[in-house]
Every structure is written in C-alpha cells, then in structure tokens.
Design a protein around this motif. Sequence first.
Motif, PDB file in Angstrom:
ATOM      1  N   UNK A  17       2.298   1.866   1.566  1.00  0.00           N
ATOM      2  CA  UNK A  17       1.330   0.933   0.988  1.00  0.00           C
ATOM      3  C   UNK A  17       0.546   0.218   2.074  1.00  0.00           C
ATOM      4  N   UNK A  64      -3.893   5.074 -14.910  1.00  0.00           N
ATOM      5  CA  UNK A  64      -3.266   5.222 -13.597  1.00  0.00           C
ATOM      6  C   UNK A  64      -1.750   5.088 -13.704  1.00  0.00           C
ATOM      7  N   UNK A  84      -3.569   8.274  -6.814  1.00  0.00           N
ATOM      8  CA  UNK A  84      -2.682   7.542  -5.901  1.00  0.00           C
ATOM      9  C   UNK A  84      -1.223   7.620  -6.351  1.00  0.00           C
ATOM     10  N   UNK A  87      10.085  -6.353  -9.302  1.00  0.00           N
ATOM     11  CA  UNK A  87       9.108  -7.087  -8.489  1.00  0.00           C
ATOM     12  C   UNK A  87       9.547  -8.528  -8.225  1.00  0.00           C
ATOM     13  N   UNK A 143       2.128  -4.880  -4.697  1.00  0.00           N
ATOM     14  CA  UNK A 143       2.952  -4.686  -5.902  1.00  0.00           C
ATOM     15  C   UNK A 143       2.429  -3.511  -6.713  1.00  0.00           C
ATOM     16  N   UNK A 144       1.110  -3.434  -6.831  1.00  0.00           N
ATOM     17  CA  UNK A 144       0.520  -2.310  -7.561  1.00  0.00           C
ATOM     18  C   UNK A 144       0.938  -1.001  -6.904  1.00  0.00           C
ATOM     19  N   UNK A 160      11.183  -1.199  -6.319  1.00  0.00           N
ATOM     20  CA  UNK A 160      10.203  -0.824  -7.330  1.00  0.00           C
ATOM     21  C   UNK A 160       9.698   0.605  -7.149  1.00  0.00           C
ATOM     22  N   UNK A 161       9.400   0.978  -5.895  1.00  0.00           N
ATOM     23  CA  UNK A 161       8.750   2.283  -5.711  1.00  0.00           C
ATOM     24  C   UNK A 161       9.686   3.458  -5.978  1.00  0.00           C
ATOM     25  N   UNK A 194      -0.653  -8.841  -4.535  1.00  0.00           N
ATOM     26  CA  UNK A 194      -0.843  -7.977  -5.704  1.00  0.00           C
ATOM     27  C   UNK A 194      -1.068  -6.493  -5.377  1.00  0.00           C
ATOM     28  N   UNK A 195      -2.007  -6.153  -4.449  1.00  0.00           N
ATOM     29  CA  UNK A 195      -2.201  -4.730  -4.179  1.00  0.00           C
ATOM     30  C   UNK A 195      -0.915  -4.031  -3.712  1.00  0.00           C
ATOM     31  N   UNK A 205       6.029   3.518  -0.849  1.00  0.00           N
ATOM     32  CA  UNK A 205       6.969   2.689  -0.100  1.00  0.00           C
ATOM     33  C   UNK A 205       6.179   1.607   0.630  1.00  0.00           C
ATOM     34  N   UNK A 206       6.845   0.546   1.101  1.00  0.00           N
ATOM     35  CA  UNK A 206       6.101  -0.531   1.775  1.00  0.00           C
ATOM     36  C   UNK A 206       5.234  -0.035   2.939  1.00  0.00           C
ATOM     37  N   UNK A 264      -6.415  -4.776 -11.409  1.00  0.00           N
ATOM     38  CA  UNK A 264      -5.883  -4.540 -10.076  1.00  0.00           C
ATOM     39  C   UNK A 264      -6.069  -3.094  -9.603  1.00  0.00           C
ATOM     40  N   UNK A 290       3.523  -0.409  -5.112  1.00  0.00           N
ATOM     41  CA  UNK A 290       4.962  -0.158  -5.324  1.00  0.00           C
ATOM     42  C   UNK A 290       5.190   0.439  -6.710  1.00  0.00           C
ATOM     43  N   UNK A 323      -7.454  -0.342  -7.036  1.00  0.00           N
ATOM     44  CA  UNK A 323      -7.720  -0.429  -5.597  1.00  0.00           C
ATOM     45  C   UNK A 323      -9.230  -0.373  -5.393  1.00  0.00           C
ATOM     46  N   UNK A 378      -1.026  -4.498 -14.902  1.00  0.00           N
ATOM     47  CA  UNK A 378      -1.094  -5.933 -14.654  1.00  0.00           C
ATOM     48  C   UNK A 378      -2.160  -6.569 -15.536  1.00  0.00           C
ATOM     49  N   UNK A 419       7.591 -16.793   4.250  1.00  0.00           N
ATOM     50  CA  UNK A 419       7.780 -18.153   3.749  1.00  0.00           C
ATOM     51  C   UNK A 419       8.769 -18.878   4.655  1.00  0.00           C
TER      52      UNK A 419
END
Lengths: 224, 361
Positions: free
Chosen positions: A135, B149, B104, B52, A123-124, B78-79, A120-121, A131-132, B91, A126, B93, B87, A39
Amino acid sequence: MLSNVNLAAVWLTLKLATLTTVILLTVGTPIAWWLARTRSKWKGVIGAVVALPLVLPPTVLGFYLLIALGPQGPVGQLTQFLGWGVLPFTFTGLVVASVFYSMPFVVQPLQQAFEAIGARPLEVAATLRASPWDAFCTVVLPLAKPGFITASILGFAHTVGEFGVVLMIGGNIPEKTRVVSVQIYDHVEALEYAEAHVLAGGMLLFSFLVLLALYSRQRASAWK
Amino acid sequence: MTSDQAIHARFQVIWPGFTLDVDLELPGRGVTALFGHSGSGKTTLLRCLAGLERHNIGSLHFKGEVWQDSARGICRPTYRRPLGYVFQEASLFPHLSVRKNLDYGRKRANGGHKVSLGHVVELLGIDHLLDRMPDRLSGGERQRVAVARALATGPELLLMDEPLAALDLKRKNEILPYLERLHDELDIPVFYVSHSPDEVARLADHVVLLSEGRVMVAGGLRETLARLDLPTAFTEDAGVVIEAVVAEHDAVYHLTRLDFPGGSVAVARRPESLKRRLRFRVHARDVSLALARAEGTSITNLLPATVIEVADADTPAHVLVRLDAGGTPLIARITRRSLDHLGIAPGKPLWAQIKAVALLT
C-alpha cells in the motif's frame, strides 16, 4: 566564463547537493512517515530535533558536529575504529553535515504530504488485499509525489546555499570542501570582485529559478 | 454453539466516553443491517469485523475460521481477510482510473471465488465509466464504482458503511436499485450500516439494533421491527415491513391489490407485473383501530387483527399496540384515551384501518 577554480567549486557543490538530497530522501521518508502517523509521546521531541537546523546558527550545528565527528568525539572514535579515519575536513564529513543541516527541508514537506493523505487510503488498500508495504508503494508514494518533488527541490537548494556549516566542518580545501558559497567568500577576501560576481550572480539566478519553479508548481496544483 | 455457516463476533472497544461491547451470532447469508443513531457504535462494529479497529479485544469466527481471538493473541490483518469494504465516502484512489481502481483489489485477491469483472461492471452499470478518473464522476457513480471495486475482489463477506449517507435523495434513488440487485444476486453475507429506517426496511433481512455501544435487539427484519420493547427513540418511527405479492391491477380505479399472509391492501396503480414481490412499510401512526368493521369510511384497507401487547410510545399521550393480522405483524400508534375508551387489551379482536402504506421500491 567560469575559471577553473570556479568550475571546480560549482561541480563540488552540485555533487554535494545531489548526494545529500538522495540520502535525505532515503533517510527522511521513514522519519517523515513515522512523524505523520505516530501517536507516540516522542513525536514532539523527534519533530523538534529534526527542525533544529531551521533556527540554530549554522556555526552552532557545525561546532557540535565538528566535536562529535572529531578524533575525540564519539562518532570520530567509531569511524577511526572502523578504519575510515576522521570525517571533518573531508567531502564525506561535508555530506554528513549537510544531511543534518538540510533535514527539516526534506522531512517537513514529506510529513505534510503524508498527513494530508491520512489513514483512509491505507485502510482502503488493506480491504483490497494490499499489505502495508504494498500500500505504501502503490498508494502513498504516488499520492505524495508533489511532496517528494517539493522536498527534493528544497533539500537540494538549501544544501547549495549552506555556508556556515561548511566552514566549520569542511574548511576551505579546493576540490574537496570548497563549495560555491565558500569560493565567493574567498574571492571577496582576495578582492577578486569579477570572479565573485560570476558565482554570486549564478547563485542568485539559480535560487530564483528554483523558487519560481516551486511556487508555479504549487499554483498549478492549487488550480487543478 | 457456533454453526459452521454463522459469524460469531464478540468485541470490546473502550475509548474515553464510549464503550462498544457486543456479543453477536450473525447469519452467514443475507443482508444484515447494523442500525442505530450516530454514536451508537455501528461503524466501530463494522471496522472491528474488518480488522481495521486495532484497539479491540474479543474474537471473531467467520464460518468456522478464526479471524480474531485476542485471548490467544490471534488477529488476522485486514489484507488477509477475504472481505470487501465500502466506506461512507467512496474513497476511490484519485491517482487511478476507474478501471485501475477495480483492478487494484482484483489482481491482489488470488484464491477466493473469482468473480468476472464484466459481471460486476454490468451489475453496477459502470461500463461507460471505466476509463474516467475518479474526479470526473458524480457522487452516485463514485459510490457505485466503490461497491464494484469491493465486489471485484470476490469477497466472502461484504461490509458497507452507510454507502448512501453522503448522497442526496436523487443519487440515493439512483444507487438503491443496484444495491437491491446485489441483495438478490449475491450469495455472501452483507453487513450494512445505516441510520435510515427506510433503507433498512428496503434492503435488510436481519437487523442488529445498536444503542450506545450495546446490542438492543437482533433478529429477522419483520420480527424485529414489530417489537415494542425498543428504546423510545425508535418508536417515533415505529412501523412494520410487509412483503407482498402483486395480485391484481384494477383498470377502472387505477389501483393495484397487494396480497400478503392475513390480508391485502389496495394501493395506487403500480408498474410491476403480477406475482412480483414488493416490500412496503406501514408506519404505526398510519394505523388506527376500530372495534367493528367500519362502514361509511374512506379508508378501504381494513384488516381483522388480534391485540398481542400494548407498550408506551414516544409521548405519554400515546401507546403502541402490537397486532397480529392473520400472521402479519402490525403496530398501531393510538392515544391512551382511545386505548381506554375502546377497552383494548391483549387477546381482543378488532379491525386495523391502514391509512397509508409506503412502498419500498
């Protein structure tokens, strides 16, 4: 069939395009990712710089690269300091120029693919303990696969088709910088139309097949 | 004072045109509903709990562990938080089969309390879906897989963001029984975002009522729903939830008697066996008041009650009357004229006539 000079030009072109595509996928992925997610107020500036080769005459890009990479240019001074010599009129110089020239054709499809995936994917992932980086490798890369294929095809094909930048930065040195597009120019200048036909026809067929593959892929995925 | 089993959350999120500012002590077990209209900040609060929402200042202590403390520059990503998150849209995958979606998180969640995948799959009834791809599932199935999940990671906290909102009534009714089973079988705190009073009444033990980014009320489900000092927007739907036991089946009239502290009601014959616990909701608009036990009326569900307080309702013509029916709270919505004619005031004994109850199963 192909004469030796033509064969050398084809081989050089494929080598240049392959190397450029590989480098661009490596360099372009983080740039595209940053452009898709940031951003920052710099997003517009960087996006515009990446897109410049789309609108600039290749001679302008080639001219500035020639000056920057040349003996008096900042990059040229650095490469000489590092003992690499100067890059213009070498194959390496051609690769560097091609990376800039084809950059938007790789970065933009990747950026679009990343933007389509959205946040979103990630965040899911995470919330599922990824980890980033994890992911990115296990979710983003597989989901962005069509974007990577498009980016590779476009980057490769566009590099094969470059002419102006090559002339400016690479000149016309057999087996070093004389790629197919330059070779055709040479043949025409020398009135060797038969030789020119072979290469020009080959390029036409290659470009058509590449675009055909690309558009049928998009059609197929749209149907799916 | 923070007890070791509680969750203490203090968040401040400031956006143009919206501010979330909450300070909550939340129970460390049971289902807590985050309830409010859209734009009230429920989802933002849930996202803050999950880590988040990056632009929030505050602190989060989960059962004695510090998950966030902005003053000390701590924010666990978060992780690294042992939570499960469902959600609003499932969502899943899309590039992974149902089984690989479940794996996962499960494979990455080492430590924590491991749950058996078989149990989770059985709990949500998805064993026949394991080898399918997400795009071959119905909306309800997708959401069940998403819940499975999240549970498969063995979370210590389950966060659900309106998991039923994207589903039609039929799919909702398909998945609600599974959520109720979670409520009965899980020993972890669950936070459930909803704007549906019926969902809240059916699933929740505690309620946090949010409005414009602030906590209006927080507390146990029954006490909270029976309060009258809620914003007008909610009194339209005012009512109480009563937990009762199936006491008797009447074969002649096809009725079932439900007992609760302070009385009983008769409802159309229920399939549940005797002694089963049931929740039902009594809307304030379905309760009328009489000074004496009415004779010659078709309403048979009559309860003696005492007036606790009177408050304004959603229209100037009506009032809400909070009653105590032998330990069970009730709310009646009557006209202001009736209030004056009957001389209703706190402390007055009278009879509550219940015209209808909504069973929540």
